[in-house]
Design a protein around this motif. Structure first.
Motif, PDB file in Angstrom:
ATOM      1  N   LEU A   7      52.708  15.978 -26.965  1.00  0.00           N
ATOM      2  CA  LEU A   7      51.850  16.770 -25.644  1.00  0.00           C
ATOM      3  C   LEU A   7      52.494  14.649 -25.070  1.00  0.00           C
ATOM      4  O   LEU A   7      51.448  13.753 -25.277  1.00  0.00           O
ATOM      5  CB  LEU A   7      50.085  16.711 -26.043  1.00  0.00           C
ATOM      6  N   LEU A   8      52.582  15.184 -23.685  1.00  0.00           N
ATOM      7  CA  LEU A   8      51.740  13.466 -22.826  1.00  0.00           C
ATOM      8  C   LEU A   8      51.081  14.263 -22.091  1.00  0.00           C
ATOM      9  O   LEU A   8      50.984  15.106 -21.567  1.00  0.00           O
ATOM     10  CB  LEU A   8      53.509  13.931 -21.752  1.00  0.00           C
ATOM     11  N   TRP A   9      49.513  13.103 -21.528  1.00  0.00           N
ATOM     12  CA  TRP A   9      48.691  13.169 -20.627  1.00  0.00           C
ATOM     13  C   TRP A   9      49.046  12.070 -19.630  1.00  0.00           C
ATOM     14  O   TRP A   9      49.185  11.366 -20.092  1.00  0.00           O
ATOM     15  CB  TRP A   9      47.525  13.228 -21.491  1.00  0.00           C
ATOM     16  N   ARG A  10      48.518  12.659 -18.130  1.00  0.00           N
ATOM     17  CA  ARG A  10      48.237  11.868 -17.145  1.00  0.00           C
ATOM     18  C   ARG A  10      46.012  11.486 -17.290  1.00  0.00           C
ATOM     19  O   ARG A  10      45.987  12.663 -17.839  1.00  0.00           O
ATOM     20  CB  ARG A  10      48.654  12.587 -16.398  1.00  0.00           C
ATOM     21  N   ARG A  11      46.398   9.999 -17.192  1.00  0.00           N
ATOM     22  CA  ARG A  11      45.203   9.775 -17.362  1.00  0.00           C
ATOM     23  C   ARG A  11      44.439   9.949 -15.965  1.00  0.00           C
ATOM     24  O   ARG A  11      45.241   9.454 -14.393  1.00  0.00           O
ATOM     25  CB  ARG A  11      45.180   8.474 -17.424  1.00  0.00           C
ATOM     26  N   LEU A  12      43.124  10.688 -15.715  1.00  0.00           N
ATOM     27  CA  LEU A  12      42.486  11.055 -13.487  1.00  0.00           C
ATOM     28  C   LEU A  12      41.352  10.106 -13.576  1.00  0.00           C
ATOM     29  O   LEU A  12      41.897  10.154 -12.091  1.00  0.00           O
ATOM     30  CB  LEU A  12      42.110  12.900 -14.275  1.00  0.00           C
ATOM     31  N   LEU A 167      36.260  22.071 -22.356  1.00  0.00           N
ATOM     32  CA  LEU A 167      38.030  21.539 -22.226  1.00  0.00           C
ATOM     33  C   LEU A 167      38.633  22.930 -22.725  1.00  0.00           C
ATOM     34  O   LEU A 167      38.200  23.615 -23.365  1.00  0.00           O
ATOM     35  CB  LEU A 167      37.680  20.558 -23.522  1.00  0.00           C
ATOM     36  N   ARG A 168      39.655  22.671 -21.797  1.00  0.00           N
ATOM     37  CA  ARG A 168      40.572  23.797 -22.215  1.00  0.00           C
ATOM     38  C   ARG A 168      42.111  22.656 -23.111  1.00  0.00           C
ATOM     39  O   ARG A 168      42.316  21.945 -23.246  1.00  0.00           O
ATOM     40  CB  ARG A 168      41.722  24.197 -20.803  1.00  0.00           C
ATOM     41  N   VAL A 169      41.788  23.561 -24.456  1.00  0.00           N
ATOM     42  CA  VAL A 169      43.050  23.242 -25.726  1.00  0.00           C
ATOM     43  C   VAL A 169      44.298  24.342 -25.231  1.00  0.00           C
ATOM     44  O   VAL A 169      44.194  25.369 -24.871  1.00  0.00           O
ATOM     45  CB  VAL A 169      42.124  23.220 -26.927  1.00  0.00           C
ATOM     46  N   GLY A 170      45.085  23.917 -26.224  1.00  0.00           N
ATOM     47  CA  GLY A 170      46.623  24.052 -26.663  1.00  0.00           C
ATOM     48  C   GLY A 170      46.598  25.216 -27.619  1.00  0.00           C
ATOM     49  O   GLY A 170      45.684  24.475 -28.481  1.00  0.00           O
ATOM     50  N   ALA A 171      47.720  25.976 -27.770  1.00  0.00           N
ATOM     51  CA  ALA A 171      47.818  26.494 -29.153  1.00  0.00           C
ATOM     52  C   ALA A 171      47.893  25.592 -29.746  1.00  0.00           C
ATOM     53  O   ALA A 171      47.070  26.519 -31.262  1.00  0.00           O
ATOM     54  CB  ALA A 171      49.351  27.989 -28.417  1.00  0.00           C
ATOM     55  N   GLU A 172      48.344  24.338 -29.994  1.00  0.00           N
ATOM     56  CA  GLU A 172      48.130  23.296 -31.245  1.00  0.00           C
ATOM     57  C   GLU A 172      46.971  22.726 -31.357  1.00  0.00           C
ATOM     58  O   GLU A 172      47.089  22.077 -32.433  1.00  0.00           O
ATOM     59  CB  GLU A 172      49.509  22.376 -30.944  1.00  0.00           C
ATOM     60  N   GLY A 173      45.810  23.016 -30.569  1.00  0.00           N
ATOM     61  CA  GLY A 173      44.561  22.563 -30.612  1.00  0.00           C
ATOM     62  C   GLY A 173      44.584  21.303 -29.886  1.00  0.00           C
ATOM     63  O   GLY A 173      43.342  20.630 -29.966  1.00  0.00           O
ATOM     64  N   LEU A 174      45.251  20.883 -29.296  1.00  0.00           N
ATOM     65  CA  LEU A 174      45.121  19.412 -28.524  1.00  0.00           C
ATOM     66  C   LEU A 174      44.761  19.798 -27.278  1.00  0.00           C
ATOM     67  O   LEU A 174      45.488  21.441 -26.429  1.00  0.00           O
ATOM     68  CB  LEU A 174      46.229  18.456 -28.122  1.00  0.00           C
ATOM     69  N   VAL A 175      43.249  19.255 -26.708  1.00  0.00           N
ATOM     70  CA  VAL A 175      42.997  18.754 -25.764  1.00  0.00           C
ATOM     71  C   VAL A 175      44.147  18.771 -23.990  1.00  0.00           C
ATOM     72  O   VAL A 175      44.763  17.994 -23.776  1.00  0.00           O
ATOM     73  CB  VAL A 175      41.527  18.163 -25.175  1.00  0.00           C
ATOM     74  N   HIS A 176      44.447  19.436 -23.333  1.00  0.00           N
ATOM     75  CA  HIS A 176      45.280  19.937 -22.358  1.00  0.00           C
ATOM     76  C   HIS A 176      44.803  20.052 -20.930  1.00  0.00           C
ATOM     77  O   HIS A 176      44.901  19.207 -20.235  1.00  0.00           O
ATOM     78  CB  HIS A 176      45.627  21.394 -21.893  1.00  0.00           C
ATOM     79  N   ASP A 177      42.934  19.876 -20.785  1.00  0.00           N
ATOM     80  CA  ASP A 177      42.923  19.767 -19.637  1.00  0.00           C
ATOM     81  C   ASP A 177      41.061  18.959 -19.926  1.00  0.00           C
ATOM     82  O   ASP A 177      40.343  19.958 -21.054  1.00  0.00           O
ATOM     83  CB  ASP A 177      42.400  20.665 -18.469  1.00  0.00           C
ATOM     84  N   PRO A 179      38.327  17.626 -18.078  1.00  0.00           N
ATOM     85  CA  PRO A 179      37.921  17.486 -16.851  1.00  0.00           C
ATOM     86  C   PRO A 179      37.508  16.001 -16.406  1.00  0.00           C
ATOM     87  O   PRO A 179      36.451  15.191 -16.843  1.00  0.00           O
ATOM     88  CB  PRO A 179      36.732  17.942 -16.523  1.00  0.00           C
ATOM     89  N   GLY A 180      37.793  15.126 -15.187  1.00  0.00           N
ATOM     90  CA  GLY A 180      37.776  14.169 -15.189  1.00  0.00           C
ATOM     91  C   GLY A 180      38.394  12.440 -15.899  1.00  0.00           C
ATOM     92  O   GLY A 180      38.533  11.734 -15.117  1.00  0.00           O
ATOM     93  N   LEU A 181      39.260  13.236 -16.789  1.00  0.00           N
ATOM     94  CA  LEU A 181      39.824  11.699 -18.095  1.00  0.00           C
ATOM     95  C   LEU A 181      41.251  12.001 -17.730  1.00  0.00           C
ATOM     96  O   LEU A 181      41.676  11.312 -17.989  1.00  0.00           O
ATOM     97  CB  LEU A 181      38.641  12.051 -18.687  1.00  0.00           C
ATOM     98  N   TRP A 182      42.102  13.382 -19.020  1.00  0.00           N
ATOM     99  CA  TRP A 182      43.091  13.058 -19.056  1.00  0.00           C
ATOM    100  C   TRP A 182      44.230  14.825 -18.249  1.00  0.00           C
ATOM    101  O   TRP A 182      42.397  15.747 -18.550  1.00  0.00           O
ATOM    102  CB  TRP A 182      43.163  13.281 -20.532  1.00  0.00           C
ATOM    103  N   ARG A 183      44.612  15.500 -18.774  1.00  0.00           N
ATOM    104  CA  ARG A 183      45.524  15.966 -18.120  1.00  0.00           C
ATOM    105  C   ARG A 183      46.632  16.692 -19.005  1.00  0.00           C
ATOM    106  O   ARG A 183      47.447  15.287 -18.605  1.00  0.00           O
ATOM    107  CB  ARG A 183      45.809  16.701 -16.880  1.00  0.00           C
ATOM    108  N   ALA A 184      47.482  16.899 -19.427  1.00  0.00           N
ATOM    109  CA  ALA A 184      48.096  17.012 -19.773  1.00  0.00           C
ATOM    110  C   ALA A 184      49.467  17.867 -18.621  1.00  0.00           C
ATOM    111  O   ALA A 184      49.216  18.005 -18.307  1.00  0.00           O
ATOM    112  CB  ALA A 184      49.024  18.689 -20.710  1.00  0.00           C
ATOM    113  N   GLU A 185      50.481  16.734 -18.861  1.00  0.00           N
ATOM    114  CA  GLU A 185      51.586  16.947 -18.382  1.00  0.00           C
ATOM    115  C   GLU A 185      52.496  18.168 -18.548  1.00  0.00           C
ATOM    116  O   GLU A 185      53.039  18.568 -19.389  1.00  0.00           O
ATOM    117  CB  GLU A 185      52.135  15.429 -18.169  1.00  0.00           C
ATOM    118  N   ALA A 186      52.986  18.875 -17.465  1.00  0.00           N
ATOM    119  CA  ALA A 186      54.084  20.072 -17.652  1.00  0.00           C
ATOM    120  C   ALA A 186      55.088  19.595 -18.106  1.00  0.00           C
ATOM    121  O   ALA A 186      56.058  18.836 -17.531  1.00  0.00           O
ATOM    122  CB  ALA A 186      53.604  20.814 -16.543  1.00  0.00           C
TER     123      ALA A 186
END
Length: 186
Positions: A7-12, A167-177, A179-186
């Motif tokens: 997963l690749l996250w972008r810092r917010l 927190l919103r997580v993906g099927a693999e268990g990693l946090v995807h969203d 709020p205010g800190l990190w969001r997974a990049e598509a």
């Protein structure tokens, strides 16, 4: 080695990214990645991390390498039932009750309690973590609560930091969203 997720996250809240890989090596889970970001004091940072877990997702060891501004970072965190937590080979009794490590500069380590607890919707757990904050450079206890709302959402609270979020997580268990800190990049 078998890769379970990347997963690749972008810092917010400031410039930055984090790339992470979760893998299985024999009977050991690994979370590895690299975060590059502007630290809260304005310095640029590059921190590579590796967390080793047993098959129950309990932290056995973690390393952090890189730099924060002009300061080099090279640290190790070890955990076992007999010795407790060791931070650069020094015992840290204040985190003896913690099962998970939380590296405060990446959302990757939220995976540890989420996988280990495997909460059903509506279930809640208090899970204090041995928290490494690069701002202080120490390992300290961080009280946390996770409440699973449904298949992909958790209410998360860290009361000593005055922080709570959904927190919103993906099927693999990693946090995807985060709020205010990190969001997974598509």
């Amino acid at each position: 080695m078998r890769t379970l997720a990347t997963l690749l996250w972008r810092r917010l809240d400031q410039p930055g990214h984090d790339a992470c890989r979760v893998s299985l090596h024999d009977a050991e889970y690994r979370i590895e990645g690299c975060a590059v970001f502007r630290h809260t004091d304005g310095r640029a940072a590059q921190l590579s991390y590796r967390v080793l877990c047993d098959t129950r997702w309990q932290t056995r060891a973690a390393t952090v390498r890189g730099w924060l501004g002009d300061a080099s970072v090279h640290l190790s965190i070890l955990h076992d039932a007999r010795q407790g937590w060791l931070f650069d080979d020094v015992p840290v009794p204040s985190v003896a009750h913690c099962l998970d490590v939380d590296l405060g500069f990446t959302p990757a380590t939220n995976l540890l309690p989420l996988r280990r607890l495997n909460l059903a919707p509506g279930q809640e757990a208090k899970v204090p973590a041995a928290w490494f904050d690069p701002s202080t450079g120490i390992l300290q206890p961080l009280p946390q609560t996770y409440c699973r709302l449904d298949g992909s959402r958790y209410h998360y609270e860290a009361p000593t930091l005055g922080f709570e979020a959904e927190l919103r997580v993906g099927a693999e268990g990693l946090v995807h969203d985060y709020p205010g800190l990190w969001r997974a990049e598509a």
